[in-house]
Write an enzyme that holds these catalytic residues in place. Structure first.
Site, PDB file in Angstrom:
ATOM      1  CD  GLU A 194      -6.837  -5.347   4.019  1.00 41.78           C
ATOM      2  OE1 GLU A 194      -6.192  -6.055   4.792  1.00 41.78           O
ATOM      3  OE2 GLU A 194      -6.621  -5.304   2.799  1.00 41.78           O
ATOM      4  CG  ASP A 217      -1.555  -1.167   1.617  1.00 41.25           C
ATOM      5  OD1 ASP A 217      -1.470  -2.146   0.871  1.00 41.25           O
ATOM      6  OD2 ASP A 217      -2.206  -1.183   2.683  1.00 41.25           O
TER       7      ASP A 217
HETATM    8  C1  FRU Z   1      -3.789  -3.662   2.732  1.00 40.31           C
HETATM    9  C2  FRU Z   1      -3.143  -4.113   4.025  1.00 40.31           C
HETATM   10  C3  FRU Z   1      -3.498  -3.185   5.163  1.00 40.31           C
HETATM   11  C4  FRU Z   1      -2.379  -3.381   6.125  1.00 40.31           C
HETATM   12  C5  FRU Z   1      -1.205  -3.579   5.200  1.00 40.31           C
HETATM   13  C6  FRU Z   1      -0.178  -4.544   5.714  1.00 40.31           C
HETATM   14  O1  FRU Z   1      -3.127  -4.124   1.617  1.00 40.31           O
HETATM   15  O2  FRU Z   1      -3.505  -5.438   4.307  1.00 40.31           O
HETATM   16  O3  FRU Z   1      -4.774  -3.435   5.722  1.00 40.31           O
HETATM   17  O4  FRU Z   1      -2.189  -2.293   6.963  1.00 40.31           O
HETATM   18  O5  FRU Z   1      -1.725  -4.049   3.975  1.00 40.31           O
HETATM   19  O6  FRU Z   1       0.952  -4.556   4.899  1.00 40.31           O
END
Ligand code: FRU
Length: 512
Positions: free
Chosen positions: A227, A45
Protein backbone atom coordinates in the site's frame (compact mmCIF):
# COMPACT_ATOMS: atom_id res chain seq x y z
CA UNK A 1 -28.54 18.25 -5.33
CA UNK A 2 -27.97 15.08 -3.35
CA UNK A 3 -24.37 16.16 -3.12
CA UNK A 4 -25.44 19.52 -1.63
CA UNK A 5 -27.70 17.93 0.95
CA UNK A 6 -24.96 15.57 1.95
CA UNK A 7 -22.50 18.48 2.16
CA UNK A 8 -24.86 20.46 4.44
CA UNK A 9 -25.43 17.34 6.48
CA UNK A 10 -21.72 16.70 6.77
CA UNK A 11 -21.02 20.35 7.50
CA UNK A 12 -23.45 20.50 10.43
CA UNK A 13 -21.93 17.30 11.76
CA UNK A 14 -18.54 18.87 11.43
CA UNK A 15 -19.60 21.98 13.43
CA UNK A 16 -21.07 19.71 16.10
CA UNK A 17 -17.84 17.78 16.23
CA UNK A 18 -15.79 20.95 16.43
CA UNK A 19 -17.60 22.32 19.48
CA UNK A 20 -17.55 18.93 21.15
CA UNK A 21 -13.92 18.36 20.36
CA UNK A 22 -12.58 21.62 21.75
CA UNK A 23 -13.49 20.61 25.28
CA UNK A 24 -12.82 16.89 24.73
CA UNK A 25 -9.35 17.79 23.58
CA UNK A 26 -8.47 19.25 26.97
CA UNK A 27 -9.76 16.38 29.02
CA UNK A 28 -8.80 13.23 27.18
CA UNK A 29 -5.76 11.73 28.86
CA UNK A 30 -4.00 10.20 25.90
CA UNK A 31 -4.45 13.07 23.46
CA UNK A 32 -0.92 13.83 22.21
CA UNK A 33 0.20 17.36 23.02
CA UNK A 34 2.61 18.00 20.16
CA UNK A 35 1.60 15.49 17.51
CA UNK A 36 -1.15 16.12 14.98
CA UNK A 37 -4.51 14.53 15.82
CA UNK A 38 -7.91 15.06 14.19
CA UNK A 39 -10.19 17.22 16.34
CA UNK A 40 -12.62 14.35 16.47
CA UNK A 41 -13.38 11.14 14.63
CA UNK A 42 -11.17 8.66 12.89
CA UNK A 43 -7.89 9.30 11.05
CA UNK A 44 -5.55 6.96 9.17
CA UNK A 45 -3.03 7.72 6.40
CA UNK A 46 -1.57 11.15 5.73
CA UNK A 47 -2.56 12.21 2.20
CA UNK A 48 -1.87 14.98 -0.31
CA UNK A 49 1.25 16.30 1.38
CA UNK A 50 2.18 19.38 -0.59
CA UNK A 51 3.96 22.66 0.13
CA UNK A 52 2.56 25.74 -1.56
CA UNK A 53 2.63 29.48 -0.88
CA UNK A 54 4.29 29.18 2.51
CA UNK A 55 1.97 26.43 3.78
CA UNK A 56 2.51 22.74 4.33
CA UNK A 57 -0.73 20.91 3.60
CA UNK A 58 -1.61 17.76 5.45
CA UNK A 59 -4.68 15.93 4.24
CA UNK A 60 -5.57 12.66 5.87
CA UNK A 61 -7.87 9.65 5.63
CA UNK A 62 -10.76 10.69 7.80
CA UNK A 63 -14.12 9.41 8.95
CA UNK A 64 -15.69 12.35 10.75
CA UNK A 65 -18.76 10.53 12.07
CA UNK A 66 -17.09 7.79 14.07
CA UNK A 67 -13.85 6.68 15.71
CA UNK A 68 -13.34 3.59 13.58
CA UNK A 69 -12.68 3.35 9.84
CA UNK A 70 -15.73 4.29 7.70
CA UNK A 71 -16.59 6.15 4.48
CA UNK A 72 -13.35 7.89 3.72
CA UNK A 73 -12.98 11.66 3.35
CA UNK A 74 -9.86 13.78 3.13
CA UNK A 75 -9.51 15.79 6.34
CA UNK A 76 -7.29 18.85 6.05
CA UNK A 77 -4.84 20.91 8.10
CA UNK A 78 -2.12 23.42 7.25
CA UNK A 79 1.07 24.50 8.94
CA UNK A 80 3.69 27.13 8.35
CA UNK A 81 6.39 25.08 10.09
CA UNK A 82 5.44 21.35 9.88
CA UNK A 83 4.85 21.42 13.65
CA UNK A 84 1.88 23.63 14.61
CA UNK A 85 -1.23 22.69 12.65
CA UNK A 86 -4.40 24.61 11.88
CA UNK A 87 -7.48 22.50 11.24
CA UNK A 88 -9.40 23.33 8.06
CA UNK A 89 -12.75 22.01 6.82
CA UNK A 90 -12.87 18.59 5.16
CA UNK A 91 -11.45 18.88 1.64
CA UNK A 92 -12.91 15.88 -0.21
CA UNK A 93 -16.15 14.00 0.43
CA UNK A 94 -17.12 10.58 -0.92
CA UNK A 95 -19.26 10.76 -4.07
CA UNK A 96 -21.03 8.44 -6.50
CA UNK A 97 -17.69 7.00 -7.69
CA UNK A 98 -16.72 5.92 -4.19
CA UNK A 99 -14.96 6.66 -0.94
CA UNK A 100 -11.89 8.90 -1.19
CA UNK A 101 -8.90 6.70 -0.38
CA UNK A 102 -5.25 7.72 -0.07
CA UNK A 103 -3.30 9.75 -2.59
CA UNK A 104 -1.09 12.75 -3.13
CA UNK A 105 -1.22 16.38 -4.24
CA UNK A 106 1.00 18.48 -6.48
CA UNK A 107 1.38 22.08 -7.55
CA UNK A 108 0.71 22.16 -11.30
CA UNK A 109 3.53 24.65 -11.88
CA UNK A 110 3.18 24.75 -15.71
CA UNK A 111 -0.62 24.43 -15.76
CA UNK A 112 -0.34 21.14 -17.64
CA UNK A 113 -3.91 20.19 -16.72
CA UNK A 114 -5.30 23.59 -17.74
CA UNK A 115 -7.16 24.07 -14.45
CA UNK A 116 -5.39 27.31 -13.54
CA UNK A 117 -7.40 30.38 -14.52
CA UNK A 118 -5.89 33.39 -12.75
CA UNK A 119 -2.57 33.93 -11.01
CA UNK A 120 -2.97 31.30 -8.33
CA UNK A 121 -1.41 27.96 -9.34
CA UNK A 122 -3.69 24.94 -9.33
CA UNK A 123 -3.17 22.39 -6.59
CA UNK A 124 -4.17 19.00 -7.95
CA UNK A 125 -5.06 16.08 -5.69
CA UNK A 126 -4.75 12.58 -7.12
CA UNK A 127 -6.55 9.96 -5.05
CA UNK A 128 -8.17 6.55 -5.16
CA UNK A 129 -11.89 6.04 -5.54
CA UNK A 130 -13.04 2.94 -3.68
CA UNK A 131 -16.47 1.90 -4.89
CA UNK A 132 -18.34 0.12 -2.08
CA UNK A 133 -21.20 -0.95 -4.33
CA UNK A 134 -18.71 -2.75 -6.55
CA UNK A 135 -17.06 -4.28 -3.51
CA UNK A 136 -20.40 -5.57 -2.20
CA UNK A 137 -21.15 -7.00 -5.64
CA UNK A 138 -17.81 -8.85 -5.53
CA UNK A 139 -16.35 -6.83 -8.40
CA UNK A 140 -12.56 -6.66 -8.47
CA UNK A 141 -12.40 -3.38 -10.40
CA UNK A 142 -13.59 -1.47 -7.33
CA UNK A 143 -10.64 0.94 -7.18
CA UNK A 144 -9.75 3.63 -9.72
CA UNK A 145 -7.93 6.96 -9.60
CA UNK A 146 -9.54 10.39 -9.62
CA UNK A 147 -8.31 13.97 -9.50
CA UNK A 148 -9.61 17.22 -8.00
CA UNK A 149 -8.20 20.74 -8.11
CA UNK A 150 -8.10 23.84 -5.98
CA UNK A 151 -7.49 27.39 -7.19
CA UNK A 152 -7.57 28.97 -3.73
CA UNK A 153 -4.59 27.46 -1.90
CA UNK A 154 -6.39 24.25 -1.03
CA UNK A 155 -9.41 25.87 0.65
CA UNK A 156 -12.02 24.55 -1.79
CA UNK A 157 -11.82 21.66 -4.24
CA UNK A 158 -13.53 20.77 -7.51
CA UNK A 159 -13.54 17.21 -8.72
CA UNK A 160 -12.60 16.75 -12.36
CA UNK A 161 -15.62 15.93 -14.54
CA UNK A 162 -13.63 13.31 -16.48
CA UNK A 163 -12.97 11.06 -13.45
CA UNK A 164 -11.77 8.38 -13.12
CA UNK A 165 -8.47 9.22 -14.84
CA UNK A 166 -6.98 5.74 -14.32
CA UNK A 167 -9.45 2.91 -14.77
CA UNK A 168 -9.07 -0.50 -13.23
CA UNK A 169 -8.71 -3.58 -15.44
CA UNK A 170 -9.55 -6.03 -12.66
CA UNK A 171 -6.93 -5.67 -9.92
CA UNK A 172 -8.51 -5.99 -6.51
CA UNK A 173 -5.94 -3.67 -4.86
CA UNK A 174 -5.17 -0.74 -7.13
CA UNK A 175 -4.59 2.35 -5.06
CA UNK A 176 -2.72 5.17 -3.33
CA UNK A 177 -1.30 7.24 -6.24
CA UNK A 178 1.81 9.26 -5.38
CA UNK A 179 2.55 11.70 -8.17
CA UNK A 180 5.64 13.78 -8.95
CA UNK A 181 6.95 15.83 -11.85
CA UNK A 182 9.94 14.26 -13.66
CA UNK A 183 11.82 17.17 -15.19
CA UNK A 184 14.12 15.22 -17.58
CA UNK A 185 11.16 13.63 -19.40
CA UNK A 186 8.81 16.55 -18.68
CA UNK A 187 6.12 14.19 -17.49
CA UNK A 188 4.12 13.43 -14.40
CA UNK A 189 4.85 10.04 -12.88
CA UNK A 190 2.54 8.10 -10.62
CA UNK A 191 3.38 5.15 -8.40
CA UNK A 192 0.43 2.96 -7.56
CA UNK A 193 0.20 0.02 -5.17
CA UNK A 194 -1.20 -3.01 -6.97
CA UNK A 195 -1.58 -5.82 -4.44
CA UNK A 196 1.96 -7.27 -4.40
CA UNK A 197 3.87 -4.75 -6.49
CA UNK A 198 4.05 -1.10 -7.50
CA UNK A 199 3.09 0.16 -10.95
CA UNK A 200 4.33 3.33 -12.59
CA UNK A 201 2.18 5.42 -14.91
CA UNK A 202 3.15 8.61 -16.75
CA UNK A 203 1.14 11.58 -17.98
CA UNK A 204 1.70 14.90 -19.74
CA UNK A 205 -1.27 16.58 -18.03
CA UNK A 206 -2.47 14.65 -14.94
CA UNK A 207 -5.58 13.58 -16.87
CA UNK A 208 -4.30 11.04 -19.42
CA UNK A 209 -2.18 8.29 -17.94
CA UNK A 210 -0.13 5.55 -19.62
CA UNK A 211 1.15 2.42 -17.90
CA UNK A 212 4.99 2.41 -17.93
CA UNK A 213 6.34 -0.39 -15.72
CA UNK A 214 5.99 -2.60 -12.65
CA UNK A 215 8.33 -3.20 -9.77
CA UNK A 216 8.51 -5.52 -6.81
CA UNK A 217 6.59 -8.75 -7.41
CA UNK A 218 9.76 -10.59 -6.48
CA UNK A 219 11.55 -7.98 -4.38
CA UNK A 220 11.42 -7.14 -0.69
CA UNK A 221 8.86 -8.29 1.86
CA UNK A 222 5.52 -9.77 0.86
CA UNK A 223 3.87 -10.74 4.14
CA UNK A 224 0.84 -8.63 3.25
CA UNK A 225 -0.63 -6.19 0.76
CA UNK A 226 1.53 -3.41 -0.69
CA UNK A 227 0.00 0.00 0.00
CA UNK A 228 0.99 3.68 -0.27
CA UNK A 229 4.15 3.64 -2.41
CA UNK A 230 6.34 6.74 -2.49
CA UNK A 231 9.03 7.03 -5.16
CA UNK A 232 11.13 10.13 -4.50
CA UNK A 233 14.34 11.69 -5.63
CA UNK A 234 17.20 12.16 -3.14
CA UNK A 235 20.60 13.80 -3.27
CA UNK A 236 22.67 11.24 -1.34
CA UNK A 237 25.53 12.13 1.02
CA UNK A 238 28.04 11.41 -1.78
CA UNK A 239 26.31 13.98 -3.99
CA UNK A 240 24.74 11.34 -6.29
CA UNK A 241 21.13 11.54 -7.34
CA UNK A 242 19.28 8.41 -6.21
CA UNK A 243 15.66 7.28 -5.99
CA UNK A 244 14.01 5.71 -2.99
CA UNK A 245 10.78 3.73 -3.13
CA UNK A 246 9.16 3.67 0.29
CA UNK A 247 6.68 0.84 0.22
CA UNK A 248 4.13 0.30 2.94
CA UNK A 249 3.06 -3.23 3.73
CA UNK A 250 0.22 -4.61 5.82
CA UNK A 251 0.70 -7.01 7.52
CA UNK A 252 4.26 -8.36 7.30
CA UNK A 253 6.37 -5.88 9.29
CA UNK A 254 9.22 -7.37 11.37
CA UNK A 255 7.48 -6.72 14.70
CA UNK A 256 4.03 -7.59 13.38
CA UNK A 257 1.22 -5.79 11.60
CA UNK A 258 1.90 -2.89 9.28
CA UNK A 259 5.25 -1.28 8.45
CA UNK A 260 7.34 0.53 5.84
CA UNK A 261 10.05 -1.11 3.77
CA UNK A 262 12.19 0.80 1.29
CA UNK A 263 14.24 0.21 -1.84
CA UNK A 264 17.09 2.37 -3.15
CA UNK A 265 17.91 2.58 -6.83
CA UNK A 266 17.62 4.59 -10.03
CA UNK A 267 14.71 5.86 -12.09
CA UNK A 268 14.72 6.94 -15.74
CA UNK A 269 11.22 8.38 -15.95
CA UNK A 270 9.70 4.99 -16.73
CA UNK A 271 11.14 2.20 -14.59
CA UNK A 272 12.71 1.78 -11.17
CA UNK A 273 15.94 -0.25 -10.95
CA UNK A 274 16.74 -1.65 -7.51
CA UNK A 275 20.40 -1.36 -6.34
CA UNK A 276 20.07 -4.38 -4.09
CA UNK A 277 19.40 -8.05 -4.74
CA UNK A 278 15.65 -8.75 -4.63
CA UNK A 279 15.78 -10.67 -1.35
CA UNK A 280 17.24 -7.67 0.51
CA UNK A 281 14.65 -6.03 2.75
CA UNK A 282 15.23 -2.69 4.45
CA UNK A 283 12.85 -1.18 6.99
CA UNK A 284 12.27 2.49 7.60
CA UNK A 285 11.16 2.21 11.24
CA UNK A 286 11.53 -0.85 13.42
CA UNK A 287 8.79 0.15 15.88
CA UNK A 288 5.23 -0.97 15.29
CA UNK A 289 3.60 2.44 15.00
CA UNK A 290 4.72 4.18 11.87
CA UNK A 291 2.63 3.36 8.82
CA UNK A 292 1.49 4.80 5.49
CA UNK A 293 4.22 7.43 5.59
CA UNK A 294 4.67 9.53 2.47
CA UNK A 295 6.82 12.56 1.66
CA UNK A 296 5.95 16.16 0.91
CA UNK A 297 5.92 17.36 -2.66
CA UNK A 298 6.90 20.91 -3.56
CA UNK A 299 10.03 21.01 -1.35
CA UNK A 300 13.51 22.10 -2.46
CA UNK A 301 15.42 19.35 -4.30
CA UNK A 302 17.65 18.44 -1.37
CA UNK A 303 14.89 18.20 1.24
CA UNK A 304 12.79 15.08 1.85
CA UNK A 305 10.28 15.21 4.68
CA UNK A 306 8.03 12.36 5.69
CA UNK A 307 5.14 12.01 8.11
CA UNK A 308 3.51 8.73 9.05
CA UNK A 309 0.37 7.46 10.73
CA UNK A 310 1.38 6.61 14.29
CA UNK A 311 -0.51 3.36 14.70
CA UNK A 312 -0.63 -0.19 13.49
CA UNK A 313 -3.26 -0.97 10.88
CA UNK A 314 -3.13 -4.72 11.10
CA UNK A 315 -2.97 -5.05 14.84
CA UNK A 316 -4.96 -2.49 16.87
CA UNK A 317 -5.48 0.87 15.10
CA UNK A 318 -9.26 0.68 15.52
CA UNK A 319 -9.31 -0.47 19.13
CA UNK A 320 -6.79 1.76 20.93
CA UNK A 321 -8.39 3.27 24.05
CA UNK A 322 -9.24 6.82 22.94
CA UNK A 323 -12.82 8.04 22.92
CA UNK A 324 -13.50 11.13 20.84
CA UNK A 325 -10.78 10.70 18.21
CA UNK A 326 -8.44 7.98 17.02
CA UNK A 327 -4.83 8.19 15.86
CA UNK A 328 -2.05 10.72 15.60
CA UNK A 329 0.66 11.31 13.03
CA UNK A 330 4.35 10.84 13.80
CA UNK A 331 6.44 13.96 14.10
CA UNK A 332 7.47 15.23 10.64
CA UNK A 333 10.94 13.87 9.91
CA UNK A 334 13.79 14.95 7.67
CA UNK A 335 15.14 11.98 5.75
CA UNK A 336 18.68 11.77 4.42
CA UNK A 337 20.16 9.14 2.16
CA UNK A 338 23.61 8.24 3.44
CA UNK A 339 26.22 6.32 1.52
CA UNK A 340 27.46 3.72 4.03
CA UNK A 341 29.76 0.71 3.72
CA UNK A 342 26.68 -1.46 3.36
CA UNK A 343 25.21 0.74 0.61
CA UNK A 344 22.74 3.63 0.65
CA UNK A 345 20.62 3.84 3.81
CA UNK A 346 17.88 6.19 4.98
CA UNK A 347 18.54 8.18 8.16
CA UNK A 348 15.79 10.18 9.80
CA UNK A 349 15.46 12.85 12.50
CA UNK A 350 12.68 15.19 13.63
CA UNK A 351 12.47 18.24 11.36
CA UNK A 352 14.62 21.13 12.55
CA UNK A 353 11.44 23.24 12.83
CA UNK A 354 10.62 21.29 15.99
CA UNK A 355 12.67 24.05 17.65
CA UNK A 356 9.65 26.34 17.49
CA UNK A 357 7.94 24.34 20.24
CA UNK A 358 11.00 23.43 22.30
CA UNK A 359 11.07 25.35 25.56
CA UNK A 360 14.79 26.06 25.21
CA UNK A 361 14.93 28.29 28.30
CA UNK A 362 13.90 25.30 30.44
CA UNK A 363 16.58 22.93 29.07
CA UNK A 364 18.24 20.70 31.68
CA UNK A 365 21.75 19.71 30.55
CA UNK A 366 24.29 17.56 32.37
CA UNK A 367 27.63 16.95 30.79
CA UNK A 368 29.83 15.20 33.29
CA UNK A 369 30.70 11.56 32.78
CA UNK A 370 28.93 9.36 35.31
CA UNK A 371 27.68 5.94 36.24
CA UNK A 372 23.98 6.13 35.71
CA UNK A 373 22.27 3.01 37.01
CA UNK A 374 19.16 4.12 38.92
CA UNK A 375 19.58 7.75 37.98
CA UNK A 376 16.29 9.64 37.78
CA UNK A 377 16.53 12.09 34.92
CA UNK A 378 13.17 13.72 35.40
CA UNK A 379 10.06 13.77 37.58
CA UNK A 380 6.88 15.51 36.49
CA UNK A 381 4.82 15.86 33.35
CA UNK A 382 6.52 14.08 30.49
CA UNK A 383 6.38 15.93 27.22
CA UNK A 384 9.98 16.21 26.23
CA UNK A 385 12.83 15.94 23.81
CA UNK A 386 15.61 13.90 25.36
CA UNK A 387 19.19 13.58 24.07
CA UNK A 388 21.49 11.05 25.70
CA UNK A 389 25.10 10.14 24.93
CA UNK A 390 26.82 7.07 26.36
CA UNK A 391 30.28 5.57 26.36
CA UNK A 392 29.70 1.84 26.12
CA UNK A 393 31.81 -0.84 27.81
CA UNK A 394 30.48 -3.90 26.09
CA UNK A 395 32.85 -6.29 27.88
CA UNK A 396 31.26 -5.70 31.30
CA UNK A 397 28.04 -3.80 30.70
CA UNK A 398 25.45 -6.10 29.11
CA UNK A 399 22.48 -3.82 28.81
CA UNK A 400 21.59 -0.17 29.31
CA UNK A 401 18.41 1.81 28.84
CA UNK A 402 15.74 3.96 30.37
CA UNK A 403 12.17 3.63 31.51
CA UNK A 404 9.16 5.88 31.67
CA UNK A 405 7.01 5.07 34.67
CA UNK A 406 4.21 6.16 37.00
CA UNK A 407 3.32 5.37 40.62
CA UNK A 408 0.93 2.59 39.50
CA UNK A 409 4.05 0.62 38.67
CA UNK A 410 3.35 0.84 34.97
CA UNK A 411 6.32 1.39 32.74
CA UNK A 412 7.60 1.51 29.22
CA UNK A 413 11.13 0.18 28.95
CA UNK A 414 13.55 1.15 26.19
CA UNK A 415 16.62 -1.07 26.27
CA UNK A 416 19.88 -1.61 24.43
CA UNK A 417 21.07 -5.18 24.73
CA UNK A 418 24.79 -4.76 24.12
CA UNK A 419 25.50 -8.45 24.35
CA UNK A 420 23.00 -9.58 21.75
CA UNK A 421 23.10 -6.41 19.65
CA UNK A 422 19.44 -5.52 19.96
CA UNK A 423 17.37 -2.42 20.72
CA UNK A 424 13.99 -3.07 22.26
CA UNK A 425 10.82 -1.37 23.46
CA UNK A 426 8.96 -3.32 26.13
CA UNK A 427 5.25 -2.51 26.45
CA UNK A 428 4.32 -5.56 28.53
CA UNK A 429 3.44 -3.47 31.58
CA UNK A 430 2.82 -0.08 30.00
CA UNK A 431 -0.81 0.37 31.08
CA UNK A 432 -3.98 -0.40 29.14
CA UNK A 433 -3.62 -3.49 27.00
CA UNK A 434 -6.98 -5.30 26.84
CA UNK A 435 -7.80 -3.79 23.46
CA UNK A 436 -5.39 -6.08 21.61
CA UNK A 437 -3.76 -9.46 22.17
CA UNK A 438 -0.52 -8.34 20.55
CA UNK A 439 -0.06 -4.89 22.06
CA UNK A 440 1.66 -5.63 25.38
CA UNK A 441 4.82 -7.30 24.09
CA UNK A 442 8.49 -6.55 23.48
CA UNK A 443 9.54 -5.25 20.07
CA UNK A 444 13.14 -5.64 18.99
CA UNK A 445 15.48 -4.40 16.29
CA UNK A 446 18.92 -5.78 15.46
CA UNK A 447 21.58 -3.18 15.97
CA UNK A 448 25.39 -3.41 15.92
CA UNK A 449 26.61 -1.18 18.76
CA UNK A 450 29.90 0.70 18.57
CA UNK A 451 31.73 2.21 21.56
CA UNK A 452 29.44 5.17 21.73
CA UNK A 453 25.68 5.48 21.58
CA UNK A 454 23.62 8.60 21.07
CA UNK A 455 19.86 8.78 21.39
CA UNK A 456 17.29 11.37 20.49
CA UNK A 457 13.90 10.62 21.99
CA UNK A 458 10.58 12.42 21.66
CA UNK A 459 8.11 11.60 24.40
CA UNK A 460 4.49 12.72 24.22
CA UNK A 461 1.59 11.57 26.42
CA UNK A 462 1.04 8.37 24.53
CA UNK A 463 4.02 7.89 22.24
CA UNK A 464 7.75 7.58 22.02
CA UNK A 465 9.92 8.16 18.95
CA UNK A 466 13.42 6.88 19.25
CA UNK A 467 16.26 7.92 16.93
CA UNK A 468 19.48 6.00 17.49
CA UNK A 469 22.90 7.34 16.43
CA UNK A 470 21.72 10.38 14.49
CA UNK A 471 18.74 8.62 13.00
CA UNK A 472 20.39 5.44 11.74
CA UNK A 473 17.63 3.45 13.43
CA UNK A 474 14.15 4.66 14.32
CA UNK A 475 11.54 3.01 16.53
CA UNK A 476 8.11 4.54 17.00
CA UNK A 477 5.73 3.13 19.62
CA UNK A 478 2.47 4.19 21.25
CA UNK A 479 1.27 3.34 24.79
CA UNK A 480 -1.65 4.02 27.11
CA UNK A 481 -0.73 4.21 30.81
CA UNK A 482 -3.64 4.45 33.27
CA UNK A 483 -1.96 7.53 34.74
CA UNK A 484 0.45 9.63 32.67
CA UNK A 485 4.06 8.54 33.02
CA UNK A 486 5.86 11.11 35.16
CA UNK A 487 9.35 9.77 35.68
CA UNK A 488 12.34 8.93 33.48
CA UNK A 489 15.03 6.76 35.03
CA UNK A 490 18.13 5.12 33.58
CA UNK A 491 19.36 1.59 34.16
CA UNK A 492 22.38 -0.57 33.47
CA UNK A 493 22.86 -4.34 33.75
CA UNK A 494 26.46 -5.18 34.54
CA UNK A 495 28.82 -2.25 35.01
CA UNK A 496 31.16 0.04 33.14
CA UNK A 497 29.20 2.10 30.63
CA UNK A 498 28.86 5.79 31.37
CA UNK A 499 26.52 8.60 30.55
CA UNK A 500 28.51 11.46 29.10
CA UNK A 501 25.74 13.92 28.37
CA UNK A 502 22.01 14.33 28.84
CA UNK A 503 19.78 17.10 27.63
CA UNK A 504 16.09 17.30 28.45
CA UNK A 505 13.93 19.96 26.84
CA UNK A 506 10.21 20.42 27.55
CA UNK A 507 8.03 20.58 24.44
CA UNK A 508 5.15 23.04 24.31
CA UNK A 509 1.68 21.81 23.44
CA UNK A 510 0.36 22.55 19.94
CA UNK A 511 -3.25 22.22 21.13
CA UNK A 512 -5.04 25.53 21.44
C1 FRU B 1 -3.48 2.26 4.11
C2 FRU B 1 -4.80 2.18 3.37
C3 FRU B 1 -4.65 2.58 1.92
C4 FRU B 1 -6.02 3.02 1.54
C5 FRU B 1 -6.50 3.67 2.81
C6 FRU B 1 -7.97 3.49 3.07
O1 FRU B 1 -3.64 2.41 5.47
O2 FRU B 1 -5.34 0.89 3.49
O3 FRU B 1 -4.13 1.55 1.10
O4 FRU B 1 -6.02 3.91 0.48
O5 FRU B 1 -5.76 3.10 3.87
O6 FRU B 1 -8.38 4.25 4.16
Amino acid sequence: MRKNISRIFHFSFFILHLSFAVSAQEVEQHRPQFHFTPKSGWMNDPNGLVYYAGEYHLFYQHYPDGTTWGPMHWGHAVSKDLVKWEHLPIALYPDSLGYIFSGSAVVDEYNTAGFQKGKEKALVAIYTYHNMEYEKAGRKDRESQGIAYSLDKGRTWTKYAGNPVVKNKGDEDFRDPKVFWHEPTKKWCMTLAVHDHAEIFTSPNLKDWTYASSFGKNAGAHGGVWECPDLSNYIASDGKEKWVLMQNLNPGAPNGGSGVQYFVGDFDGKGFKNDNPPEKTMWFDLGTDNYAGVTWSGLPKNRNVVIGWMSNWGDYAQTVPTKTWRSATTIARDIKLLKTEAGYRLYQLPVKELNVILDAAATKTESKTMNFDGKVLHKGILQHSLDLSFDLKKATSTEIGFELSNDLNEKLVVGFDLKNNKCYVDRTNSGKKDFSKVFAVVHTADYAFGDKLTLKVLIDRASIELFVDKGKLAMTEIFFPNKDFDKISLFEKGKGSSLTQSKLIPIKSILK
